[in-house]
Write an enzyme that holds these catalytic residues in place. Structure first.
Site, PDB file in Angstrom:
ATOM      1  N   ASP A  75       0.835  -1.203   0.000  1.00  0.00           N
ATOM      2  CA  ASP A  75       0.000   0.000   0.000  1.00  0.00           C
ATOM      3  C   ASP A  75       0.873   1.258   0.000  1.00  0.00           C
ATOM      4  O   ASP A  75       0.366   2.382  -0.063  1.00  0.00           O
ATOM      5  CB  ASP A  75      -1.013  -0.005   1.151  1.00  0.00           C
ATOM      6  CG  ASP A  75      -0.367  -0.129   2.512  1.00  0.00           C
ATOM      7  OD1 ASP A  75       0.881  -0.207   2.583  1.00  0.00           O
ATOM      8  OD2 ASP A  75      -1.100  -0.144   3.514  1.00  0.00           O
ATOM      9  N   SER A  76       2.212   1.066   0.012  1.00  0.00           N
ATOM     10  CA  SER A  76       3.131   2.188  -0.234  1.00  0.00           C
ATOM     11  C   SER A  76       2.909   2.753  -1.629  1.00  0.00           C
ATOM     12  O   SER A  76       3.405   3.839  -1.950  1.00  0.00           O
ATOM     13  CB  SER A  76       4.585   1.750  -0.053  1.00  0.00           C
ATOM     14  OG  SER A  76       4.840   0.559  -0.775  1.00  0.00           O
TER      15      SER A  76
ATOM     16  N   ASP B 227      -1.016  -6.035  -0.160  1.00  0.00           N
ATOM     17  CA  ASP B 227      -1.480  -5.420   1.088  1.00  0.00           C
ATOM     18  C   ASP B 227      -2.987  -5.243   1.078  1.00  0.00           C
ATOM     19  O   ASP B 227      -3.548  -4.688   0.125  1.00  0.00           O
ATOM     20  CB  ASP B 227      -0.855  -4.022   1.251  1.00  0.00           C
ATOM     21  CG  ASP B 227       0.394  -4.044   2.101  1.00  0.00           C
ATOM     22  OD1 ASP B 227       0.518  -4.916   2.984  1.00  0.00           O
ATOM     23  OD2 ASP B 227       1.262  -3.177   1.869  1.00  0.00           O
TER      24      ASP B 227
ATOM     25  N   LYS C 177      -1.292  -9.367   2.794  1.00  0.00           N
ATOM     26  CA  LYS C 177      -0.549  -8.929   3.986  1.00  0.00           C
ATOM     27  C   LYS C 177      -1.435  -7.996   4.801  1.00  0.00           C
ATOM     28  O   LYS C 177      -2.183  -7.211   4.230  1.00  0.00           O
ATOM     29  CB  LYS C 177       0.753  -8.231   3.603  1.00  0.00           C
ATOM     30  CG  LYS C 177       1.541  -7.683   4.806  1.00  0.00           C
ATOM     31  CD  LYS C 177       2.984  -7.357   4.482  1.00  0.00           C
ATOM     32  CE  LYS C 177       3.213  -6.037   3.806  1.00  0.00           C
ATOM     33  NZ  LYS C 177       2.753  -4.853   4.562  1.00  0.00           N
TER      34      LYS C 177
ATOM     35  N   GLU D  37      -1.587  -5.577   8.608  1.00  0.00           N
ATOM     36  CA  GLU D  37      -0.837  -4.964   9.695  1.00  0.00           C
ATOM     37  C   GLU D  37      -1.532  -5.209  11.034  1.00  0.00           C
ATOM     38  O   GLU D  37      -2.740  -4.965  11.161  1.00  0.00           O
ATOM     39  CB  GLU D  37      -0.706  -3.449   9.460  1.00  0.00           C
ATOM     40  CG  GLU D  37       0.120  -3.104   8.228  1.00  0.00           C
ATOM     41  CD  GLU D  37       0.289  -1.610   8.016  1.00  0.00           C
ATOM     42  OE1 GLU D  37      -0.110  -0.818   8.896  1.00  0.00           O
ATOM     43  OE2 GLU D  37       0.831  -1.237   6.954  1.00  0.00           O
TER      44      GLU D  37
ATOM     45  N   GLU E 103       8.965  -4.230  10.665  1.00  0.00           N
ATOM     46  CA  GLU E 103       9.427  -2.947  10.139  1.00  0.00           C
ATOM     47  C   GLU E 103       9.986  -2.062  11.245  1.00  0.00           C
ATOM     48  O   GLU E 103       9.321  -1.812  12.259  1.00  0.00           O
ATOM     49  CB  GLU E 103       8.273  -2.238   9.407  1.00  0.00           C
ATOM     50  CG  GLU E 103       8.686  -0.905   8.814  1.00  0.00           C
ATOM     51  CD  GLU E 103       7.695  -0.360   7.781  1.00  0.00           C
ATOM     52  OE1 GLU E 103       6.726  -1.059   7.403  1.00  0.00           O
ATOM     53  OE2 GLU E 103       7.918   0.787   7.345  1.00  0.00           O
TER      54      GLU E 103
HETATM   55  O1  KIV Z   1       3.592  -1.143   1.662  1.00  0.00           O
HETATM   56  C1  KIV Z   1       4.782  -1.486   1.738  1.00  0.00           C
HETATM   57  O2  KIV Z   1       5.620  -1.166   0.872  1.00  0.00           O
HETATM   58  C2  KIV Z   1       5.207  -2.274   2.888  1.00  0.00           C
HETATM   59  C3  KIV Z   1       6.668  -2.530   3.067  1.00  0.00           C
HETATM   60  C4  KIV Z   1       7.336  -1.320   3.604  1.00  0.00           C
HETATM   61  C5  KIV Z   1       6.934  -3.725   3.882  1.00  0.00           C
HETATM   62  O3  KIV Z   1       4.400  -2.682   3.652  1.00  0.00           O
END
Ligand code: KIV
Length: 273
Positions: free
Chosen positions: A53-54, A92, A122, A124, A191
């Protein structure tokens, strides 16, 4: 580790990753959000591609990961899936698509798996998201956990500083990691936490631990592709190693193109019909 000692497999699965941990082969992971870069990253031999989600920051220019939607994550993930042959692709679950309501969490995960063809999701958090993790796992969707600095909770913590430096927070992180393993997560991202704590988690937890700013003694490493290629300027955390300075390379190439157009040097006699 030399190239010869790498596991020679055509497709990375969660079982291959587990075998890598058991054999001591480090796992490589990078983000990708689009077809063209995912193809290069996959051909280079990466083990895991994270459609993170980055994308909210590096693709859309938001300050945080919070605004990206499930539809947008599915768009990025399906672009990546059309590019890859070997890597395991993890996507994510975006903010608001799984916290607090495990039925909604399952629907979100199912949409990602069905509409993009990705291999895993993924999420969190630890104990707080237990019900959602369980429900998604029970539908046969592999889940990667994410502990330590969890950018979707930025408004709770207020900063992106190192996490779990206090004993109580470190103990909670260890409990959460053991819980995620017990629930059935196939791997966990840690992280921005002290290296010594990450090493202890990687020792106690049997599934692969992937670090970002978590030191060397974990089972693999992940970076944001745009950061390690030097496309982003102005982001210099200690853990980031830059392998290219693409910002300057691309800017130079674009400047040369502009000059060639302005000077009537492009196209030349060979570059026309
Ligand atoms: O969204 C992302 O890029 C991440 C990484 C920093 C692990 O969750």
């Amino acid at each position: 580790m030399s190239t010869e000692r790498r596991m020679n497999v055509n497709k990375i699965t969660t079982h291959v990753l587990q075998a890598m941990k058991e054999k001591g082969e480090k796992i490589s992971m990078l983000t990708a959000y689009d077809f063209s870069l995912a193809k290069i990253v996959d051909h280079a031999g990466i083990d895991i591609i994270l459609v993170g989600d980055s994308a909210s920051n590096v693709m859309a220019g938001h300050d945080t990961t919070l605004p990206i939607t499930l539809d947008q994550m599915i768009y990025h993930a399906s672009s990546v899936m059309r590019a890859i042959n070997r890597a395991l692709v993890v996507v994510d679950l975006p903010f608001g698509s799984y916290q607090g309501n495990s039925k909604e969490a399952l629907q979100s995960a199912i949409r990602i798996m069905k509409e993009s063809g990705a291999h895993a999701v993924k999420m969190e958090g630890g104990l707080e998201i237990k019900e959602s993790v369980l429900r998604i796992l029970s539908a046969g969707v592999p889940v990667m956990g994410h502990l330590g600095l969890t950018p979707q909770s930025i408004n709770k913590f207020g900063t992106y500083t190192v996490r779990a430096t206090e004993e109580r927070e470190a103990a909670k992180l260890m409990e959460d990691a053991l819980l995620l393993e017990e629930l059935g997560c196939f791997s966990i991202v840690l992280e921005k936490i002290p290296a010594i704590l990450a090493r202890e988690v990687a020792k106690q937890v049997k599934v692969p631990i992937i670090g970002i700013g978590a030191g060397p003694d974990v089972d693999g490493q992940v970076l944001v592709l745009h950061d390690m290629l030097g496309i982003n300027q102005g982001f210099h955390p200690r853990f980031l190693r830059r392998y290219l300075n693409l910002y300057d390379e691309i800017k130079g190439a674009v400047s040369n193109y502009i000059d060639d157009v302005k000077n009537c040097d492009f196209p030349n006699a060979q570059e026309q019909y």
